[in-house]
Design a protein around this motif. Sequence first.
Motif, PDB file in Angstrom:
ATOM      1  N   CYS A 184       0.816  -1.211   0.000  1.00 55.45           N
ATOM      2  CA  CYS A 184       0.000   0.000   0.000  1.00 55.45           C
ATOM      3  C   CYS A 184       0.854   1.267   0.000  1.00 55.45           C
ATOM      4  O   CYS A 184       0.339   2.362   0.216  1.00 55.45           O
ATOM      5  CB  CYS A 184      -0.945   0.013   1.202  1.00 55.45           C
ATOM      6  N   GLN A 185       2.134   1.119  -0.242  1.00 57.58           N
ATOM      7  CA  GLN A 185       3.016   2.278  -0.289  1.00 57.58           C
ATOM      8  C   GLN A 185       3.487   2.594  -1.699  1.00 57.58           C
ATOM      9  O   GLN A 185       3.854   3.725  -2.000  1.00 57.58           O
ATOM     10  CB  GLN A 185       4.239   2.034   0.612  1.00 57.58           C
ATOM     11  N   ASN A 186       3.475   1.577  -2.579  1.00 57.94           N
ATOM     12  CA  ASN A 186       4.022   1.751  -3.918  1.00 57.94           C
ATOM     13  C   ASN A 186       3.202   0.906  -4.889  1.00 57.94           C
ATOM     14  O   ASN A 186       2.907  -0.257  -4.607  1.00 57.94           O
ATOM     15  CB  ASN A 186       5.495   1.310  -3.921  1.00 57.94           C
ATOM     16  N   THR A 187       2.834   1.491  -6.025  1.00 59.05           N
ATOM     17  CA  THR A 187       2.000   0.759  -6.979  1.00 59.05           C
ATOM     18  C   THR A 187       2.709  -0.471  -7.533  1.00 59.05           C
ATOM     19  O   THR A 187       2.060  -1.470  -7.851  1.00 59.05           O
ATOM     20  CB  THR A 187       1.571   1.684  -8.136  1.00 59.05           C
ATOM     21  N   LEU A 188       4.046  -0.413  -7.657  1.00 55.07           N
ATOM     22  CA  LEU A 188       4.786  -1.576  -8.127  1.00 55.07           C
ATOM     23  C   LEU A 188       4.670  -2.725  -7.129  1.00 55.07           C
ATOM     24  O   LEU A 188       4.532  -3.894  -7.514  1.00 55.07           O
ATOM     25  CB  LEU A 188       6.255  -1.223  -8.336  1.00 55.07           C
ATOM     26  N   ASP A 189       4.717  -2.394  -5.836  1.00 52.77           N
ATOM     27  CA  ASP A 189       4.601  -3.427  -4.810  1.00 52.77           C
ATOM     28  C   ASP A 189       3.189  -4.001  -4.768  1.00 52.77           C
ATOM     29  O   ASP A 189       3.002  -5.190  -4.468  1.00 52.77           O
ATOM     30  CB  ASP A 189       4.991  -2.866  -3.441  1.00 52.77           C
ATOM     31  N   TRP A 190       2.182  -3.154  -5.045  1.00 47.38           N
ATOM     32  CA  TRP A 190       0.810  -3.677  -5.102  1.00 47.38           C
ATOM     33  C   TRP A 190       0.703  -4.707  -6.223  1.00 47.38           C
ATOM     34  O   TRP A 190       0.139  -5.789  -6.043  1.00 47.38           O
ATOM     35  CB  TRP A 190      -0.183  -2.537  -5.319  1.00 47.38           C
ATOM     36  N   ALA A 246      -2.760   1.833 -11.658  1.00 41.08           N
ATOM     37  CA  ALA A 246      -2.279   3.056 -12.303  1.00 41.08           C
ATOM     38  C   ALA A 246      -1.257   3.756 -11.409  1.00 41.08           C
ATOM     39  O   ALA A 246      -1.451   3.877 -10.199  1.00 41.08           O
ATOM     40  CB  ALA A 246      -3.444   3.989 -12.602  1.00 41.08           C
ATOM     41  N   PHE A 247      -0.168   4.232 -12.028  1.00 41.12           N
ATOM     42  CA  PHE A 247       0.797   5.043 -11.294  1.00 41.12           C
ATOM     43  C   PHE A 247       0.095   6.295 -10.756  1.00 41.12           C
ATOM     44  O   PHE A 247      -0.778   6.857 -11.397  1.00 41.12           O
ATOM     45  CB  PHE A 247       1.956   5.463 -12.197  1.00 41.12           C
ATOM     46  N   GLY A 248       0.507   6.721  -9.574  1.00 42.05           N
ATOM     47  CA  GLY A 248      -0.071   7.924  -8.980  1.00 42.05           C
ATOM     48  C   GLY A 248      -1.215   7.645  -8.033  1.00 42.05           C
ATOM     49  O   GLY A 248      -1.671   8.545  -7.331  1.00 42.05           O
ATOM     50  N   MET A 249      -1.707   6.395  -7.967  1.00 39.97           N
ATOM     51  CA  MET A 249      -2.850   6.111  -7.106  1.00 39.97           C
ATOM     52  C   MET A 249      -2.481   6.165  -5.627  1.00 39.97           C
ATOM     53  O   MET A 249      -3.364   6.284  -4.777  1.00 39.97           O
ATOM     54  CB  MET A 249      -3.446   4.744  -7.440  1.00 39.97           C
ATOM     55  N   PHE A 250      -1.177   6.072  -5.293  1.00 36.99           N
ATOM     56  CA  PHE A 250      -0.752   6.166  -3.897  1.00 36.99           C
ATOM     57  C   PHE A 250      -0.065   7.497  -3.611  1.00 36.99           C
ATOM     58  O   PHE A 250       0.748   7.607  -2.688  1.00 36.99           O
ATOM     59  CB  PHE A 250       0.176   4.998  -3.535  1.00 36.99           C
ATOM     60  N   ASP A 280     -11.589   0.380 -10.217  1.00 36.57           N
ATOM     61  CA  ASP A 280     -10.759  -0.489  -9.368  1.00 36.57           C
ATOM     62  C   ASP A 280      -9.524   0.232  -8.850  1.00 36.57           C
ATOM     63  O   ASP A 280      -9.054  -0.043  -7.741  1.00 36.57           O
ATOM     64  CB  ASP A 280     -10.346  -1.739 -10.144  1.00 36.57           C
ATOM     65  N   ASP A 281      -8.977   1.151  -9.642  1.00 39.33           N
ATOM     66  CA  ASP A 281      -7.818   1.924  -9.172  1.00 39.33           C
ATOM     67  C   ASP A 281      -8.200   2.772  -7.958  1.00 39.33           C
ATOM     68  O   ASP A 281      -7.467   2.827  -6.962  1.00 39.33           O
ATOM     69  CB  ASP A 281      -7.295   2.817 -10.293  1.00 39.33           C
ATOM     70  N   HIS A 282      -9.344   3.433  -8.045  1.00 45.84           N
ATOM     71  CA  HIS A 282      -9.799   4.262  -6.914  1.00 45.84           C
ATOM     72  C   HIS A 282     -10.208   3.395  -5.724  1.00 45.84           C
ATOM     73  O   HIS A 282     -10.046   3.801  -4.569  1.00 45.84           O
ATOM     74  CB  HIS A 282     -10.950   5.154  -7.354  1.00 45.84           C
ATOM     75  N   LEU A 283     -10.739   2.200  -5.995  1.00 42.88           N
ATOM     76  CA  LEU A 283     -11.100   1.296  -4.896  1.00 42.88           C
ATOM     77  C   LEU A 283      -9.857   0.868  -4.121  1.00 42.88           C
ATOM     78  O   LEU A 283      -9.863   0.840  -2.881  1.00 42.88           O
ATOM     79  CB  LEU A 283     -11.828   0.073  -5.459  1.00 42.88           C
ATOM     80  N   VAL A 284      -8.779   0.538  -4.822  1.00 43.71           N
ATOM     81  CA  VAL A 284      -7.531   0.138  -4.148  1.00 43.71           C
ATOM     82  C   VAL A 284      -6.991   1.298  -3.311  1.00 43.71           C
ATOM     83  O   VAL A 284      -6.539   1.102  -2.177  1.00 43.71           O
ATOM     84  CB  VAL A 284      -6.487  -0.331  -5.180  1.00 43.71           C
TER      85      VAL A 284
END
Length: 602
Positions: free
Chosen positions: A94-100, A130-134, A150-154
């Motif tokens: 939950c800190q980085n989109t790549l890690d998600w 999507a990049f930028g979601m966090f 789904d991006d906004h839900l995450v």
Amino acid sequence: MLSMCRDDARTALRRIRERGRAEGASLLRTVDEVCIRGKMAPEMRGLPGYEEVVRDYEEARRLSQAAVDSVAATSPGGDAQSVRARWEARPKRCQNTLDWDAALGIKREASWSNPSRIGGNQPIAPGSLAFGMFSQNSAPRESSPYIGPDDHLVRLACGYDVGGVDPSAARRPRPWDGALPDGDPRWLFTRALQKGMADPARATLYRLSLGFHCYDATAWKVPAFYRAYLHCDEANDKTVPTPEEVGAAAEAVFPGRSWEKANLVFAAQRALEARKRVDAAFLEAEARSPRMKALFRDSADAARREHAEFLVRYEAELRTLAPMTAEALRPGAHEQMPADCAETLLTLRSRLEAELQPKDAEGVRFLRGGHSLGFQLTEALAACYLVRGDVARAELESMSLLKSSRRVTEEEKVFYARLDAQMQARRDLPTQEQRQQAIPNWESLEELPQVPLTQSASSALITQVRGMEASTLLIGSVESMPAVVVSKRESPEGVWITVKKFTNSYRELECQDTRELLHFSVVGRTLKPVFRQECRNVGPVKKQTLQAQPVLLSKEEASLVKQGMQLEVLVTSNEPADSVLVNLWKKQGKKEALVVDGIRLR
């Protein structure tokens, strides 16, 4: 070096044991970077005493992670210190989109040069975030085909923008306001729910997300944001899921992820509490301003009732028509139109024609575009003829579409009901002061708001038809060169119609718009009002001798035509057989109409 590593590992472990994770975190990170993964680590691994470094390092890591897990497992909310401690202990995913993505088994590079979901670029793999979601500042605001619900839900599940979870949420302005652009999550979740894009569990979380963004994450201004409030009130079917429903849905969508589940349940509680406050404020505003309520809520409710009756009355016709309407509105060549589309659609139109019994031009206009089913038929026929290469007939259908506004879906009917009520208010309340007094959110209204996406898609179809390479000509439409029938001659292709020569006197025509609104045309997603014109003759009298060219009609159309009648025929340039009878009058001078816009009058 080994001695230093041994001392640092032992010290980091002691600090974490005695004073907590934060006290030993920096030194533990140094041990990891230098002694475990550093350049000299391979040389030290074979030396006596290195196993002590590894042992103390692993134990320190275990205690540190246990501390993180303990904090993360606490419930959201509490004082500022508790909220910050829990936030800093949030899972790495939950800190980085790549890690998600990595947690889901999706691998992608972090490089900005790769075709990942950056700024609207195509996603590298299905389901990638999507990049930028966090981003700590706010969620992406731009409209992009690659940023969806789904991006906004995450983002919500990970706690961003949720007061009591995200410590910066209390310091920042709420991310949303009274505007509802296309990329706004309040629109994205609404459309996803309307289209049935999710299974029941995910749909429950969509409803939560819609409710949260609507009520807790919007900086409400009463009554200025009344239209946005009604969108939220209507889109969520007047309900926000309970925390119990959200908990069960979160377990299904994010199995085993206690952090996300706790945040979503907490967000549900906040959304329900915020909704009570927002509802109370706007209901009070409605009570104070009945004209505002009538303009926006009552007009929309009436449109919905009318649409519900329409769906029941024409259920069978709409079932047949639905796939062809979808294909007509789909960008592209509409190649999925059935081979017998014209025959099917004309049969449906004949039934509607028998019901409506058009007796004049206004009746034909209503049949072709004013009636919801009639508009859909005309729209689908335009696409059907386009696919079949019947240019003139496609053009005739598109000309009818231009004369009307698309009022087919419930969303469109609500949109135009409110727009009509707004226009009526302008007429009833001529001054700005009167409008603001009766309708306190008047200043926040757009004079010509964006039309629904389906209206925009229909407008794109009209543009596509009118942009065909083959051009058309409306024979007999020039007032000084009427097409009055002289003779008919049969041929293998159909029936040739020859018309009279005329020597005419004429003066130039000058036209001006009146204030009488006829309908709206659509350019992209922008409305353009079309007003009735008043025309007068100007300049000197001129004379000319003219004759319209012969036209080729089908035998069925030609059977209506007799000598002395006046007609108008739409013909494709260089393709005389590609034509359609548009208008036919019994007598010269456009008297006693028999056919109007291709429809025989009853």
